[in-house]
Design a protein around this motif. Structure first.
Motif, PDB file in Angstrom:
ATOM      1  N   THR A   6       0.819  -1.207   0.000  1.00  0.00           N
ATOM      2  CA  THR A   6       0.000   0.000   0.000  1.00  0.00           C
ATOM      3  C   THR A   6       0.856   1.261   0.000  1.00  0.00           C
ATOM      4  O   THR A   6       0.363   2.335  -0.274  1.00  0.00           O
ATOM      5  N   THR A  37      -1.770 -12.324   3.908  1.00  0.00           N
ATOM      6  CA  THR A  37      -1.948 -10.866   3.937  1.00  0.00           C
ATOM      7  C   THR A  37      -1.276 -10.215   2.729  1.00  0.00           C
ATOM      8  O   THR A  37      -1.825  -9.293   2.109  1.00  0.00           O
ATOM      9  N   LYS A  40      -3.389 -10.730  -0.300  1.00  0.00           N
ATOM     10  CA  LYS A  40      -4.582  -9.883  -0.243  1.00  0.00           C
ATOM     11  C   LYS A  40      -4.252  -8.448  -0.644  1.00  0.00           C
ATOM     12  O   LYS A  40      -5.026  -7.793  -1.353  1.00  0.00           O
ATOM     13  N   GLU A  41      -3.095  -7.945  -0.187  1.00  0.00           N
ATOM     14  CA  GLU A  41      -2.681  -6.585  -0.542  1.00  0.00           C
ATOM     15  C   GLU A  41      -2.416  -6.467  -2.040  1.00  0.00           C
ATOM     16  O   GLU A  41      -2.788  -5.483  -2.678  1.00  0.00           O
ATOM     17  N   GLN A  43      -3.741  -8.371  -4.398  1.00  0.00           N
ATOM     18  CA  GLN A  43      -5.016  -8.482  -5.103  1.00  0.00           C
ATOM     19  C   GLN A  43      -5.834  -7.199  -4.973  1.00  0.00           C
ATOM     20  O   GLN A  43      -6.536  -6.798  -5.906  1.00  0.00           O
ATOM     21  N   SER A  44      -5.742  -6.549  -3.835  1.00  0.00           N
ATOM     22  CA  SER A  44      -6.457  -5.282  -3.640  1.00  0.00           C
ATOM     23  C   SER A  44      -5.908  -4.209  -4.588  1.00  0.00           C
ATOM     24  O   SER A  44      -6.677  -3.478  -5.231  1.00  0.00           O
ATOM     25  N   ALA A  47      -6.950  -5.027  -8.139  1.00  0.00           N
ATOM     26  CA  ALA A  47      -8.349  -4.684  -8.406  1.00  0.00           C
ATOM     27  C   ALA A  47      -8.506  -3.188  -8.675  1.00  0.00           C
ATOM     28  O   ALA A  47      -9.293  -2.780  -9.539  1.00  0.00           O
ATOM     29  N   LYS A  48      -7.747  -2.370  -7.933  1.00  0.00           N
ATOM     30  CA  LYS A  48      -7.811  -0.915  -8.157  1.00  0.00           C
ATOM     31  C   LYS A  48      -7.273  -0.551  -9.534  1.00  0.00           C
ATOM     32  O   LYS A  48      -7.841   0.296 -10.233  1.00  0.00           O
TER      33      LYS A  48
END
Length: 203
Positions: A6, A37, A40-41, A43-44, A47-48
């Motif tokens: 992030t 985790t 997931k980061e 993939q997040s 997706a954005k």
């Protein structure tokens, strides 16, 4: 984890963040790896990027439809302006030389067709005019003198072409970032599979 997906500082000219490539998965995850985790980061973020890609793709299509319409309208108004500018000196000469027949020809309206919808056109006659009406959007139409209309449309065309160039550049940039994030996903997943296999072999 040693770093976070992030925390992305590098951006392109329009502020879209650059995806960091995970060269060393073990170093990225740190001594106490939390693979779930990390994935997931990734993939997040992925997706954005895909959401931005979808929105920019729609905007590109809109601009690619809009630019030809602006050009077509601009060409027509420039034609009307050139016709008026060419007619004025001729009319002055005709008044001096009493060339009334030629003047009658110049005064004849222009016959043309205009679009009612994608497949339906109607015929019309254009009288000599120095004013046109332009749709500005949101059901708003305003009248403009020919020079003002030409200036407005040229500005709109320049802005739309500049926007299209930026959108295309952003789409290319986004697709590079999507590829990077997909590679990151594969690298982290494969690293975890290898780590688990080695752990089972040591048992």
């Amino acid at each position: 984890m040693a770093t976070s997906m992030t925390k992305i500082e590098e951006k392109n000219a329009r502020g879209i963040p650059k995806a960091p490539f995970i060269a060393d998965v073990a170093e990225h995850l740190g001594p106490n790896p939390d693979v779930e985790t990390a994935l997931k980061e990734i993939q997040s973020a992925l997706a954005k990027y895909r959401y931005m890609d979808q929105n920019l793709t729609q905007r590109r299509r809109g601009l690619e439809d809009k630019i030809p319409d602006i050009k077509k309208t601009l060409n027509m108004i420039e034609f009307l302006q050139e016709r008026r500018e060419g007619k004025q000196p001729k009319q002055e000469e005709e008044e001096d030389e009493d060339e009334l027949d030629d003047e009658d020809v110049e005064d004849k309206p222009i016959k043309t067709t205009f679009e009612l919808n994608d497949t339906l056109y109607a015929e019309a006659e254009l009288e000599d005019t120095d004013t046109v009406y332009l749709w500005l959007g949101a059901n708003v139409m305003l009248s403009y003198k020919l020079p003002a209309a030409i200036t407005l449309l040229r500005d709109k065309l320049k802005s739309a072409e500049s926007s299209l160039t930026s959108v295309i550049e952003d789409l290319e940039f986004l697709r590079e970032q999507i590829t990077v994030m997909e590679v990151n996903t594969a690298r982290v997943y494969n690293w975890d599979v290898k780590r688990r296999r080695e752990a089972r072999e040591q048992e």
